[in-house]
Design an enzyme around this catalytic site. Sequence first.
Site, PDB file in Angstrom:
ATOM      1  N   SER A 152      -8.251   5.919 -10.385  1.00 54.92           N
ATOM      2  CA  SER A 152      -6.846   5.363 -10.058  1.00 54.92           C
ATOM      3  C   SER A 152      -5.911   6.183 -10.257  1.00 54.92           C
ATOM      4  CB  SER A 152      -6.584   4.030 -10.701  1.00 54.92           C
ATOM      5  OG  SER A 152      -5.485   3.588 -10.574  1.00 54.92           O
ATOM      6  N   TYR A 166       0.369   3.154  -1.253  1.00 55.43           N
ATOM      7  CA  TYR A 166      -0.456   3.867  -2.118  1.00 55.43           C
ATOM      8  C   TYR A 166      -0.581   3.211  -3.512  1.00 55.43           C
ATOM      9  CZ  TYR A 166      -2.342   7.840  -5.188  1.00 55.43           C
ATOM     10  OH  TYR A 166      -3.322   8.452  -6.017  1.00 55.43           O
ATOM     11  N   LYS A 170      -3.972   1.587  -5.222  1.00 55.01           N
ATOM     12  CA  LYS A 170      -4.498   1.669  -6.491  1.00 55.01           C
ATOM     13  C   LYS A 170      -4.332   0.554  -7.397  1.00 55.01           C
ATOM     14  CE  LYS A 170      -5.553   6.038  -6.186  1.00 55.01           C
ATOM     15  NZ  LYS A 170      -6.866   6.476  -6.256  1.00 55.01           N
TER      16      LYS A 170
END
Length: 299
Positions: A152, A166, A170
């Site tokens: 991650s 993004y 994650k």
Amino acid sequence: MNPVNTKPYELPPDAVWLITGCSSGIGREIASLVASKPNQRLIATARNPSSLSYLPNTNPNILKLAIDVASVGSVDAAFAAGAKHFGKDFCLDVVVNNAGYSLSGDTEAATEEEIHEEMETLFFGTARVTVHAIEVMRQAKDHRGGLVFNISSLAGLCGFPGHAYYHAGKFAVEGFTESVAREMHPDWNINFCIVEPSGVNTNFEGQSKVHTKPHPAYAADDMPSRKLETFVNKATGSSVVIEPSAVAGTIFTIASRGECIPLRLPLGVVAWKLARSKFVDLLGELDTVKELSVMGQAI
């Protein structure tokens, strides 16, 4: 709540590692480290297998494969090739889900295609490789368990301006991993670790980072995203940036030290401090909204 990673993990002397995103950066360093260990076996993958030329071609313990984690067929083929190469009693011991890239820029400017490609790689790719790995690990004849590292980021814990999708990818990886980890029967000894590095000294700002088209409404220097860009550019190359070899070494240490696996691992001073600060602040926020939250119910 079902506990996770309850037993010490013992890395087999002939462990098989499958690592995605081995063309550069963290993935390359982990692959190189595993390849240097006697009797450890490696399935190194990348979209373009020519990028794996740093690994030897003549070592039977190393299998280099093309894989696109965004393609179901590609992932299926890679697992089948691994089983064929290492034999009918194929055991998959350690998986490192490292493939991914950052989509940064003004969120209003992101196209549908950019959004879906980002989530497909970051989240769905990680999820499909993880599910394949679990199936192999739990069906192994000697029931020796397994370990899944899902790479991650600090971006999986804290949200910053200019990286909304993004962060979404994650954050999704983190929630998915925690949930799946709690589905595992303790007897299977299948363990999970969410690795959350802060800035890493890789080519992430090059081929692994995609920028959306700038949006004129967010162009001013005093906009939060522009301020963050300035700060990050100044920090690049500083002592707080982690070397990918250090990340690789830490991952191998966690797998090989014979102890219980941490579910979450912030990596780097910045990641550790910001992660701790976030949860301390969250406790304060919980106290602030306590009366609203409990709605008159007894605690």
